[in-house]
Design an enzyme around this catalytic site. Structure first.
Site, short mmCIF file in Angstrom:
data_model
loop_
_atom_site.label_atom_id
_atom_site.label_comp_id
_atom_site.label_asym_id
_atom_site.label_seq_id
_atom_site.Cartn_x
_atom_site.Cartn_y
_atom_site.Cartn_z
N ARG A 1 0.89 -1.18 0.00
CA ARG A 1 0.00 0.00 0.00
C ARG A 1 0.92 1.22 0.00
NH1 ARG A 1 -5.35 1.32 3.50
NH2 ARG A 1 -6.13 -0.08 1.87
N HIS B 1 -7.29 0.72 -6.44
CA HIS B 1 -7.50 -0.15 -5.27
C HIS B 1 -8.15 -1.45 -5.78
CE1 HIS B 1 -7.80 -1.40 -1.27
NE2 HIS B 1 -8.67 -0.55 -0.76
N GLN C 1 -10.07 -4.06 -3.53
CA GLN C 1 -11.37 -3.58 -3.05
C GLN C 1 -12.47 -3.92 -4.06
OE1 GLN C 1 -12.07 -1.83 -0.03
NE2 GLN C 1 -14.10 -2.46 -0.68
N ASP D 1 -17.21 7.14 -1.71
CA ASP D 1 -16.00 7.00 -0.89
C ASP D 1 -15.73 8.36 -0.26
OD1 ASP D 1 -13.62 6.06 0.21
OD2 ASP D 1 -12.51 6.03 -1.68
N CYS E 1 -16.33 1.44 0.46
CA CYS E 1 -15.16 0.61 0.79
C CYS E 1 -14.78 0.71 2.26
CB CYS E 1 -13.98 0.99 -0.10
SG CYS E 1 -13.39 2.66 0.15
N ARG F 1 -13.48 -8.90 1.53
CA ARG F 1 -12.06 -8.63 1.27
C ARG F 1 -11.25 -9.88 1.64
NH1 ARG F 1 -10.06 -3.46 1.41
NH2 ARG F 1 -8.17 -4.49 0.65
N1 NVA Z 1 -9.95 6.46 -1.39
C1 NVA Z 1 -9.59 6.08 -0.05
C2 NVA Z 1 -9.79 4.62 0.14
C3 NVA Z 1 -9.45 4.12 1.52
C4 NVA Z 1 -9.64 2.64 1.65
C5 NVA Z 1 -8.14 6.46 0.20
O1 NVA Z 1 -7.31 6.28 -0.68
O2 NVA Z 1 -7.84 6.98 1.29
N1 CP Z 2 -11.24 -0.33 2.38
C1 CP Z 2 -9.99 -0.39 2.81
O1 CP Z 2 -9.04 -0.63 2.05
O2 CP Z 2 -9.85 -0.19 4.15
P1 CP Z 2 -8.50 0.01 4.97
O3 CP Z 2 -7.96 1.37 4.60
O4 CP Z 2 -8.91 -0.08 6.41
O5 CP Z 2 -7.53 -1.06 4.58
#
Ligand code: NVA
Ligand code: CP
Length: 304
Positions: free
Chosen positions: A104, A131, A134, A220, A260, A288
């Site tokens: 990540r 992502h 997801q 989101d 998500c 997930r």
């Molecule tokens: N769009 C959000 C998703 C978090 C799971 C982010 O990147 O922070």
């Molecule tokens: N939806 C998702 O990826 O959640 P986290 O940021 O908690 O991993």
């Protein structure tokens, strides 16, 4: 032979996604029956987090353990990754000591550079652009609740972020449509989203119109991780992009709501919608685990 990676949604074909969902169903049933299933015994997953996570970390770590393997967590604060070790060097070293890597991070380019120097499969656990794990879970959840997603319409309300881009790629791979409504200035950038064309999505200036007749409504956060300095500006720009009962009322009568997570009630979605009868967010979060177990099995063992 170079390893198979999952860096963006289109790295898997339609046929492979169908296969993954068949495996997901089996793996989920076994898990629910408390049956031991250890196809990845002695395999090690390394998880590298440059941004926070609850679901992604937990689902990968628990998932790997449930498949008989082990998982190691690295973050930039406690490893040399945060002290300027080149990504290429880190990839060479880490991939000699484990069987699978999940990352990540910020720019997609970072994970692509890592993957180019990795001896083992690399999975995108979220980047600024995508992502993909997801959306595997989201589509599996849709199918569980409503059947095939082919030809259906998904309404995306809010920011054209990593999750939105991935929905758009998935629409091209699996053959469905996305209605996107973003505030002015936050529109989809097809090249950044990695799209081949614009046939699978339509843009709406009015979020209510985007939801009209949709089979699935999703949104989101207004501000994704890494963009916190834009928070004040975004709060103003996104104020009308809150999924509420009125939007759900114009969607198809059996439309689902997904998010998500983590969610901000009163910002991108009302409590009434996310905690209401059309919301499937808890199944979505749970899936997930099951979809990623199928993904890890596929990347390490191929088709069984
Ligand atoms: N769009 C959000 C998703 C978090 C799971 C982010 O990147 O922070
Ligand atoms: N939806 C998702 O990826 O959640 P986290 O940021 O908690 O991993």
């Amino acid at each position: 032979m170079s390893p198979r990676h999952f860096l963006q949604f289109r790295d898997l074909s339609r046929d492979e996604i169908r296969y993954l969902f068949e495996r997901t169903r089996l793996i989920k049933e076994r898990f629910k029956r408390y049956e031991t299933y250890h196809p990845l015994a002695d395999r090690t997953l390394v998880m590298i987090f440059e941004k926070a996570s609850t679901r992604t970390r937990l689902s990968f770590e628990a998932g790997m353990q449930q498949l008989g393997g082990s998982a190691i967590y690295l973050n930039t604060r406690d490893s040399q990754l945060g002290r300027g070790e080149p990504v290429e060097d880190a990839a060479q070293v880490i991939s000699r000591m484990c069987d699978l890597v999940m990352i990540r991070t910020f720019e997609q380019e970072i994970i692509e550079r890592f993957a180019r120097h990795s001896r083992v499969p690399v999975v995108n656990g979220l980047t600024n652009e995508y992502h993909p794990c997801q959306i595997l879970a989201d589509i599996f959840t849709y199918i569980e609740h409503r059947g095939s997603i082919e030809g259906r319409t998904v309404a995306w309300i809010g920011d054209s972020n990593n999750v939105c881009n991935t929905w758009l790629q998935a629409a091209e791979v699996l053959g469905f449509n996305v209605h996107v409504s973003t505030p002015p200035g936050y529109e989809v950038e097809p090249e950044r989203a990695g799209l081949f064309g614009t046939d699978h999505f339509e843009e709406f200036s009015d979020p209510l119109e985007a939801c009209r007749g949709a089979d699935l409504v999703t949104t989101d956060v207004w501000t994704s991780m890494g963009f916190e300095q834009e928070n004040d500006m975004r709060r103003k720009a996104f104020a009308d992009w809150c999924v509420d009962a009125e939007m759900m009322a114009v969607a198809s009568t059996d439309a689902c709501f997904m998010h998500c997570l983590p969610a901000h009630r009163g910002e991108e979605v009302t409590a009434e919608v996310i905690d209401g009868p059309q919301s499937v967010v808890w199944d979505e979060a749970e899936n997930r685990l099951h979809t990623q177990k199928a993904l890890m099995e596929f990347l390490l063992l191929g088709r069984l």
